[in-house]
Design a protein around this motif. Structure first.
Motif, PDB file in Angstrom:
ATOM      1  N   THR A  20      33.588 -53.850 -54.752  1.00 14.01           N
ATOM      2  CA  THR A  20      33.098 -53.545 -56.103  1.00 14.01           C
ATOM      3  C   THR A  20      34.240 -53.196 -57.047  1.00 14.01           C
ATOM      4  OG1 THR A  20      31.014 -52.738 -55.172  1.00 14.01           O
ATOM      5  CG2 THR A  20      31.549 -52.075 -57.420  1.00 14.01           C
ATOM      6  N   LEU A  21      35.225 -52.428 -56.577  1.00 12.05           N
ATOM      7  CA  LEU A  21      36.274 -51.913 -57.450  1.00 12.05           C
ATOM      8  C   LEU A  21      37.474 -52.837 -57.582  1.00 12.05           C
ATOM      9  CD1 LEU A  21      36.334 -48.160 -56.321  1.00 12.05           C
ATOM     10  CD2 LEU A  21      35.251 -49.127 -58.352  1.00 12.05           C
ATOM     11  N   TYR A  22      37.798 -53.607 -56.556  1.00  9.40           N
ATOM     12  CA  TYR A  22      39.085 -54.289 -56.536  1.00  9.40           C
ATOM     13  C   TYR A  22      39.013 -55.805 -56.419  1.00  9.40           C
ATOM     14  CZ  TYR A  22      40.905 -49.596 -55.794  1.00  9.40           C
ATOM     15  OH  TYR A  22      41.205 -48.285 -55.937  1.00  9.40           O
ATOM     16  N   LEU A  23      38.014 -56.335 -55.704  1.00  5.70           N
ATOM     17  CA  LEU A  23      38.004 -57.768 -55.436  1.00  5.70           C
ATOM     18  C   LEU A  23      37.308 -58.542 -56.551  1.00  5.70           C
ATOM     19  CD1 LEU A  23      37.260 -57.835 -51.592  1.00  5.70           C
ATOM     20  CD2 LEU A  23      39.438 -57.640 -52.804  1.00  5.70           C
ATOM     21  N   LYS A  24      37.730 -59.786 -56.719  1.00  2.00           N
ATOM     22  CA  LYS A  24      37.201 -60.649 -57.767  1.00  2.00           C
ATOM     23  C   LYS A  24      36.407 -61.780 -57.139  1.00  2.00           C
ATOM     24  CE  LYS A  24      38.746 -63.602 -61.584  1.00  2.00           C
ATOM     25  NZ  LYS A  24      39.931 -64.134 -62.317  1.00  2.00           N
ATOM     26  N   PHE A  25      35.175 -61.993 -57.630  1.00  2.58           N
ATOM     27  CA  PHE A  25      34.301 -63.051 -57.123  1.00  2.58           C
ATOM     28  C   PHE A  25      33.737 -63.827 -58.299  1.00  2.58           C
ATOM     29  CE2 PHE A  25      34.077 -59.450 -54.184  1.00  2.58           C
ATOM     30  CZ  PHE A  25      34.506 -60.054 -53.003  1.00  2.58           C
ATOM     31  N   ASP A  81      27.733 -63.037 -57.597  1.00  5.10           N
ATOM     32  CA  ASP A  81      27.266 -62.063 -56.604  1.00  5.10           C
ATOM     33  C   ASP A  81      27.041 -62.708 -55.247  1.00  5.10           C
ATOM     34  OD1 ASP A  81      27.377 -59.997 -58.403  1.00  5.10           O
ATOM     35  OD2 ASP A  81      25.258 -60.160 -59.004  1.00  5.10           O
ATOM     36  N   ALA A  82      26.639 -63.976 -55.245  1.00  7.75           N
ATOM     37  CA  ALA A  82      26.392 -64.659 -53.976  1.00  7.75           C
ATOM     38  C   ALA A  82      27.681 -64.764 -53.153  1.00  7.75           C
ATOM     39  CB  ALA A  82      25.816 -66.055 -54.222  1.00  7.75           C
ATOM     40  N   GLU A  83      28.794 -65.066 -53.836  1.00  5.40           N
ATOM     41  CA  GLU A  83      30.078 -65.145 -53.143  1.00  5.40           C
ATOM     42  C   GLU A  83      30.479 -63.768 -52.619  1.00  5.40           C
ATOM     43  OE1 GLU A  83      34.758 -66.366 -53.965  1.00  5.40           O
ATOM     44  OE2 GLU A  83      33.255 -66.495 -55.573  1.00  5.40           O
ATOM     45  N   ARG A  84      30.247 -62.745 -53.418  1.00  8.69           N
ATOM     46  CA  ARG A  84      30.570 -61.382 -52.997  1.00  8.69           C
ATOM     47  C   ARG A  84      29.786 -60.990 -51.751  1.00  8.69           C
ATOM     48  NH1 ARG A  84      27.913 -56.707 -54.395  1.00  8.69           N
ATOM     49  NH2 ARG A  84      29.101 -54.764 -54.192  1.00  8.69           N
ATOM     50  N   GLU A 122      29.347 -60.097 -45.930  1.00  4.71           N
ATOM     51  CA  GLU A 122      28.616 -60.431 -44.699  1.00  4.71           C
ATOM     52  C   GLU A 122      29.573 -60.916 -43.628  1.00  4.71           C
ATOM     53  OE1 GLU A 122      25.213 -61.049 -42.269  1.00  4.71           O
ATOM     54  OE2 GLU A 122      25.423 -60.013 -44.198  1.00  4.71           O
ATOM     55  N   LEU A 123      30.555 -61.723 -44.024  1.00  7.97           N
ATOM     56  CA  LEU A 123      31.528 -62.240 -43.073  1.00  7.97           C
ATOM     57  C   LEU A 123      32.417 -61.128 -42.519  1.00  7.97           C
ATOM     58  CD1 LEU A 123      32.645 -64.815 -41.770  1.00  7.97           C
ATOM     59  CD2 LEU A 123      34.224 -65.024 -43.693  1.00  7.97           C
ATOM     60  N   SER A 138      39.714 -65.491 -40.682  1.00  9.22           N
ATOM     61  CA  SER A 138      40.845 -65.536 -41.601  1.00  9.22           C
ATOM     62  C   SER A 138      40.274 -65.887 -42.960  1.00  9.22           C
ATOM     63  CB  SER A 138      41.880 -66.569 -41.148  1.00  9.22           C
ATOM     64  OG  SER A 138      42.982 -66.586 -42.014  1.00  9.22           O
ATOM     65  N   LEU A 139      40.397 -64.958 -43.908  1.00  9.20           N
ATOM     66  CA  LEU A 139      39.695 -65.075 -45.169  1.00  9.20           C
ATOM     67  C   LEU A 139      40.663 -64.813 -46.319  1.00  9.20           C
ATOM     68  CD1 LEU A 139      36.880 -65.406 -46.513  1.00  9.20           C
ATOM     69  CD2 LEU A 139      36.632 -62.935 -46.346  1.00  9.20           C
ATOM     70  N   LYS A 140      40.637 -65.683 -47.326  1.00  6.02           N
ATOM     71  CA  LYS A 140      41.502 -65.563 -48.488  1.00  6.02           C
ATOM     72  C   LYS A 140      40.667 -65.049 -49.660  1.00  6.02           C
ATOM     73  CE  LYS A 140      44.846 -68.315 -51.137  1.00  6.02           C
ATOM     74  NZ  LYS A 140      45.400 -69.685 -51.304  1.00  6.02           N
ATOM     75  N   VAL A 141      41.044 -63.887 -50.221  1.00  6.03           N
ATOM     76  CA  VAL A 141      40.286 -63.291 -51.320  1.00  6.03           C
ATOM     77  C   VAL A 141      41.244 -62.960 -52.463  1.00  6.03           C
ATOM     78  CG1 VAL A 141      38.494 -62.352 -49.832  1.00  6.03           C
ATOM     79  CG2 VAL A 141      40.511 -60.978 -50.335  1.00  6.03           C
ATOM     80  N   GLN A 142      40.670 -62.842 -53.660  1.00  7.31           N
ATOM     81  CA  GLN A 142      41.459 -62.545 -54.850  1.00  7.31           C
ATOM     82  C   GLN A 142      41.068 -61.183 -55.405  1.00  7.31           C
ATOM     83  OE1 GLN A 142      40.941 -65.287 -58.110  1.00  7.31           O
ATOM     84  NE2 GLN A 142      42.926 -64.804 -59.021  1.00  7.31           N
ATOM     85  N   THR A 143      42.071 -60.443 -55.884  1.00  9.80           N
ATOM     86  CA  THR A 143      41.806 -59.145 -56.492  1.00  9.80           C
ATOM     87  C   THR A 143      41.678 -59.305 -58.007  1.00  9.80           C
ATOM     88  OG1 THR A 143      44.188 -58.735 -56.538  1.00  9.80           O
ATOM     89  CG2 THR A 143      42.959 -57.841 -54.682  1.00  9.80           C
ATOM     90  N   LYS A 144      41.157 -58.286 -58.647  1.00 11.63           N
ATOM     91  CA  LYS A 144      40.903 -58.358 -60.078  1.00 11.63           C
ATOM     92  C   LYS A 144      42.184 -58.430 -60.903  1.00 11.63           C
ATOM     93  CE  LYS A 144      36.393 -56.069 -59.930  1.00 11.63           C
ATOM     94  NZ  LYS A 144      35.559 -54.929 -60.383  1.00 11.63           N
TER      95      LYS A 144
END
Length: 676
Positions: free
Chosen positions: A323-328, A331-334, A339-340, A350-356
């Motif tokens: 909620t505070l740091y990650l960028k999606f 909401d479905a992607e979040r 869930e993963l 192994s998951l690649k995520v982006q921050t805000k």
């Protein structure tokens, strides 16, 4: 055998037998009891480590040791006591007397090994130990056989039990660290507790002995074993106790060293994890966070006053971080990412995520043998940016290379036409410079990309190095493109005179017969300059290959000799020979002309390499021959010396090695095979 024992409140001691004690044996009996207590109390330390599943066996063994020590102390005290009459012991009762002490000792070890034993439990356990010692004592006394009967004073007997109880309570309080007046280490506490245990047993024994009077009675029949046998038994038990003492001390020291080593390794692991450049999260099988390192806290909790981390449910922690740091994107992607992360406990992810803030992070998760989860967060922002820039640079470079290949293909095809010399004479000089610059620029781009890929694979890529490499790629690309545009304009002006644009199919032919067909053509051309052409071709060489391609290569050699090696000469000699070695045909071509200019020896097979450009030569002949040999004929060509050649001509020498059989090859046309 008769045994007479009485308990009374008051006894006239005037007629009793007077006994005496050996001080040395008395002291030794106390030492035996103290050693037994020290060994048993140290076994409690082993039990509390909870290493393995044999702590019940340890309790039984420790109880047996403690009971044996109490038994040994009792009978050693009996050996120290002397009466003026012979004393014997019933063997069965003597052996039975050890059982109460062992039983009481096992219960004591079971209770005291608990980390949170209460004062009430300590008092009850000490009472049980005192009663066990007393039971062993009086059963052991009943084993005595002599012409006398015993009378025990109840008051003194009770006093002996109470004193033993008090000292046992003190022993257990010391062992459980409930008495704070002793500032001792672990070993010091065990020694002090062992000493108090020895006092507890010895006090009970000697007070009980003081409460016992022996009155002579000649009517009693005596039998059993004497003091000597009892002494042997005590010696054996003391030896066992000493051996056990050494074993306990050894393993205690060993365990101490292992615990210190484990503690050191634990600190090193924690320090290493805390100094990692990646964020680190460790959670147990129930999803409770056990450990987070400094990098993770600084990244995802530096501005969150409610961050808990250790002890928190991992699902709740990531819910807040998402909620505070990650960028999606939505909401479905979040929800899919959460869930993963929260429900993929049985396999690695192994998951690649982006921050805000625009950064990119790689989350990797693995399950340990203890069913815990290890998650690492790696900052890949710079790497992602570099990859995107590198992909763009590669695409640009490959596009330039393809353009160059296309231009070279057209120039190579032009050489195969009968009127190539007259067509390219006017544009040869114009093509040479831009194409050479373009080839050099693309070659440099290729080298930079290869070196950059190796650096990426080794993990040593730095931003400054990438910036320098990309700057060089952009400069070379710009240089190549400007020159290729110039070449492209020139190529558009070519007029192709196609004689035969398709190579014939592979066929089976005799090499010597093919030479017979070509020799008149070569000799007719060479006759004008008085050049002789000699051959040494065996009659048994059969090939399945491209016949025209082979003789196109040889014709290129002959043309080069006539135009370059014998330029301005009125006589000369060319020699062509063939040999077969392990399914390979070896063609050796040599002439006695002026030889190859040393400046072009290393680049003689490169395109547009010539020493006779003023006369109209473009420098594509040997390059085409090189491509025909390597790409179509699947062989090798080189300029050099041939030690196996029978020819004496050594001015210019070409060696061609090709397979005798190309039946496994699928390509049928030179257009599909020649590659610049």
């Amino acid at each position: 055998m008769d045994h007479k024992h009485f308990f009374s409140w008051g006894v006239d001691a005037s007629t009793s037998l007077i006994g005496s004690y050996d001080p040395l044996l008395v002291l030794l009996s106390y030492i035996v009891a103290a050693i037994a207590g020290f060994c048993a109390l140290n076994i409690i330390n082993f039990i509390r480590t909870k290493v393995g599943s044999n702590h019940y066996l340890l309790k039984v063994c420790g109880g047996a040791i403690l009971g044996l020590g109490v038994w040994s102390m009792h009978f050693m005290g009996m050996l120290a006591f002397s009466l003026p009459i012979p004393v014997f012991y019933d063997l069965t009762i003597t052996l039975i007397s050890i059982l109460p002490a062992i039983f009481a000792a096992i219960v004591v070890l079971h209770n005291i090994s608990k980390p949170d034993i209460s004062y009430t439990n300590i008092i009850f356990t000490a009472l049980l130990l005192a009663l066990g010692i007393a039971s062993m004592h009086f059963i052991g006394m009943s084993a005595m056989s002599m012409q006398a009967y015993m009378s025990h004073d109840v008051v003194f007997v009770s006093l002996s039990v109470l004193t033993s109880w008090f000292l046992a309570v003190t022993t257990l309080l010391i062992k459980s660290r409930r008495i704070g007046i002793f500032n001792l280490s672990g070993r010091g506490i065990d020694i002090l507790a062992g000493l108090f245990f020895g006092f507890s047993v010895a006090t009970m024994h000697y007070l009980a002995m003081a409460a016992t009077l022996f009155f002579p009675d000649n009517t009693i029949h005596t039998s059993g074993i004497d003091n000597r046998v009892i002494g042997y038994g005590i010696i054996i038990s003391v030896v066992l106790l000493m051996a056990l003492l050494m074993a306990v001390l050894f393993y205690k020291q060993k365990i101490k060293q292992l615990l210190e080593l484990a503690s050191t390794h634990h600190k090193r692991v924690i320090e290493t994890i805390d100094n990692m450049q990646d964020g680190f999260v460790l959670s147990d099988e129930n999803g409770i966070v056990i450990l987070v390192n400094t990098k993770f806290i600084k990244t995802f909790a530096h501005s969150d006053p409610k961050f808990v981390g250790v002890g928190e449910n991992i699902a709740s922690m990531y819910q807040r971080i998402a909620t505070l740091y990650l960028k999606f994107s939505n909401d479905a992607e979040r929800m899919q990412v959460l869930e993963l992360i929260n429900h993929s406990r049985d396999h690695s992810i192994s998951l690649k995520v982006q921050t805000k803030d625009g950064g990119w992070w790689l989350l990797r998760q693995n399950k340990t043998f203890a069913k815990s989860l290890i998650q690492t967060w790696t900052d890949i922002t710079e790497q992602t940016s570099q990859e995107q820039e590198l992909i763009a640079a590669k695409n640009t470079a490959f596009e330039s290379i393809e353009n160059l290949k296309s231009a070279q293909d057209e120039l190579v095809e032009a050489k195969k036409m009968a009127s190539l010399a007259s067509v390219v004479t006017g544009v040869a000089h114009e093509l040479n410079t831009p194409l050479g610059v373009g080839i050099t620029a693309l070659s440099s781009i290729k080298d930079i990309i290869e070196n950059l890929q190796k650096t990426i694979n080794s993990g040593k890529l730095t931003k400054s190095k990438l910036d320098n490499n990309l700057d060089s790629i952009y400069k070379f690309e710009s240089l190549a493109m400007s020159n290729f545009e110039r070449v492209a304009n020139l190529i558009q002006q070519f007029r192709y005179i196609s004689v035969d644009q398709q190579m014939e199919d592979k066929l089976k032919f005799q090499l010597d017969k093919s030479f017979l067909k070509m020799m008149p053509i070569w000799q007719q051309v060479a006759k004008k300059q008085n050049i002789s052409i000699n051959t040494d071709i065996p009659t048994n060489i059969t090939l399945f290959s491209y016949e025209n391609a082979i003789f196109q290569v040889l014709t290129s050699f002959v043309t080069n000799s006539l135009e370059h090696a014998f330029a301005g000469q009125s006589d000369g000699e060319i020699h062509i020979s063939a040999q077969v070695d392990k399914q390979m045909l070896r063609l050796t071509y040599s002439d006695n002309g002026c030889g190859v200019n040393t400046k072009i020896v290393s680049t003689i097979f490169d395109p547009f390499v010539t020493t006779n450009r003023n006369a109209g030569a473009m420098g594509l002949g040997l390059h085409i021959s090189y491509n025909l040999v390597h790409q179509l004929l699947k062989g090798k060509i080189r300029l050099g010396s041939d030690k196996n050649s029978q020819s004496k001509i050594k001015q210019t020498l070409f060696i061609v090695e090709i397979p005798l059989d190309l039946s496994a090859e699928k390509s049928d046309s030179i257009a599909a095979k020649i590659s610049s």
